[in-house]
Design an enzyme around this catalytic site. Sequence first.
Site, PDB file in Angstrom:
ATOM      1  CG  ASP A   1      43.062  43.178  39.540  1.00 32.48           C
ATOM      2  OD1 ASP A   1      42.178  44.022  40.093  1.00 32.48           O
ATOM      3  OD2 ASP A   1      43.517  43.226  38.400  1.00 32.48           O
ATOM      4  CB  SER A   2      44.962  44.417  44.374  1.00 30.10           C
ATOM      5  OG  SER A   2      45.850  44.826  43.427  1.00 30.10           O
TER       6      SER A   2
END
Length: 79
Positions: free
Chosen positions: A35-36
């Site tokens: 994820d980010s």
Amino acid sequence: MTKKELLIFIQDAIEKRYNYSITDENQTFDEVGLDSLDIIELVMEIESEFNVMIPDGRVENCKTFGDLADTVLSLKKPQ
């Protein structure tokens, strides 16, 4: 630093953190399940190891591990 050295570093970091083996530089971050926040942590590790500053805008354009390696290499080239 070569692209191969950088990719090996990235592969090792991903294996240590997520127990996932990257087999191709064209694998996307999504395929690995990053994820980010995971990407930010990986970028920070690369910045620290290779003494390079990667602007956020440059990271946003990276979709694969090869893209990330190419970006780092482009920032390390003498101006």
